[in-house]
Scaffold this motif. Structure first.
Motif, PDB file in Angstrom:
ATOM      1  N   PHE A 138      -2.681  95.945 -13.447  1.00 56.38           N
ATOM      2  CA  PHE A 138      -3.121  95.503 -14.766  1.00 56.38           C
ATOM      3  C   PHE A 138      -3.054  96.622 -15.808  1.00 56.38           C
ATOM      4  CE2 PHE A 138      -5.671  92.529 -12.088  1.00 56.38           C
ATOM      5  CZ  PHE A 138      -5.066  91.359 -12.525  1.00 56.38           C
ATOM      6  N   HIS A 147      -6.559  97.327  -9.090  1.00 57.64           N
ATOM      7  CA  HIS A 147      -6.338  96.894 -10.467  1.00 57.64           C
ATOM      8  C   HIS A 147      -5.197  97.636 -11.151  1.00 57.64           C
ATOM      9  CE1 HIS A 147     -10.725  95.937  -9.836  1.00 57.64           C
ATOM     10  NE2 HIS A 147     -10.150  94.764  -9.988  1.00 57.64           N
ATOM     11  N   VAL A 181     -12.801 100.444 -13.183  1.00 54.19           N
ATOM     12  CA  VAL A 181     -11.569  99.661 -13.053  1.00 54.19           C
ATOM     13  C   VAL A 181     -10.368 100.594 -12.922  1.00 54.19           C
ATOM     14  CG1 VAL A 181      -9.998  98.102 -14.277  1.00 54.19           C
ATOM     15  CG2 VAL A 181     -12.451  97.600 -14.205  1.00 54.19           C
TER      16      VAL A 181
END
Length: 127
Positions: A110, A107, A101
Motif C-alpha cells: 500500500f 502493508h 503501518v
C-alpha cells in the motif's frame, strides 16, 4: 435442557444482547422449528416462553445504553475526542498509527517509496 429462570439475567447480562439480536434469534428458532416439522401448537408455546425471557436476556445491554445516554447528556457527545486530547491528541494518534503501518511488512504494497498514501494527502483528508 432445563434453564433456571433465576440465572437468565446474570447469564446474559454482559453479552450486550439487544432487542434486534433477540428478535433475530427468535425468528431463526421459529424457522428451524418449522423446517424440522414442529407442530404449530408447540411452536406457539415455545414463542410464548421465549417472549417471557426477553427482558432478562436484553437487560444488560439496555442498562448500559441508558447509562451511556445519560452520560452523553451530562458530559456532552465529544467525550472520546476530549479523552484523546482533542485535535492534538487525535493527530498524535494518527501519526503513531502511520508509524505502525509503515513498519508492518504486510502493508508494504500500500505504500509508495516508504510513505502511506495518507501522508501524501494529509491525515485529515485521508480519514
Amino acid at each position: 435442557v432445563q434453564y433456571d429462570v433465576k440465572q437468565m439475567r446474570p447469564a446474559h447480562y454482559n453479552m450486550n444482547i439487544t432487542d434486534y439480536h433477540f428478535d433475530v434469534v427468535s425468528e431463526l428458532f421459529q424457522r428451524a422449528s418449522k423446517e424440522n416439522g414442529c407442530d404449530a401448537e408447540a411452536m406457539m408455546d415455545a414463542a410464548i416462553v421465549v417472549a417471557k425471557v426477553r427482558a432478562d436476556v436484553t437487560t444488560g445491554c439496555v442498562v448500559r445504553m441508558e447509562l451511556a445516554k445519560k452520560k452523553n447528556a451530562q458530559d456532552g457527545m465529544d467525550q472520546l475526542f476530549q479523552r484523546l486530547g482533542g485535535l492534538d491528541g487525535v493527530m498524535a494518534m494518527i501519526d503513531r498509527l502511520y508509524e505502525c503501518v509503515e513498519r508492518d511488512k504486510r502493508h508494504q504494497h500500500f505504500l509508495r517509496r516508504g510513505q502511506a498514501p495518507a501522508d501524501q494527502a494529509g491525515p485529515d483528508r485521508f480519514l
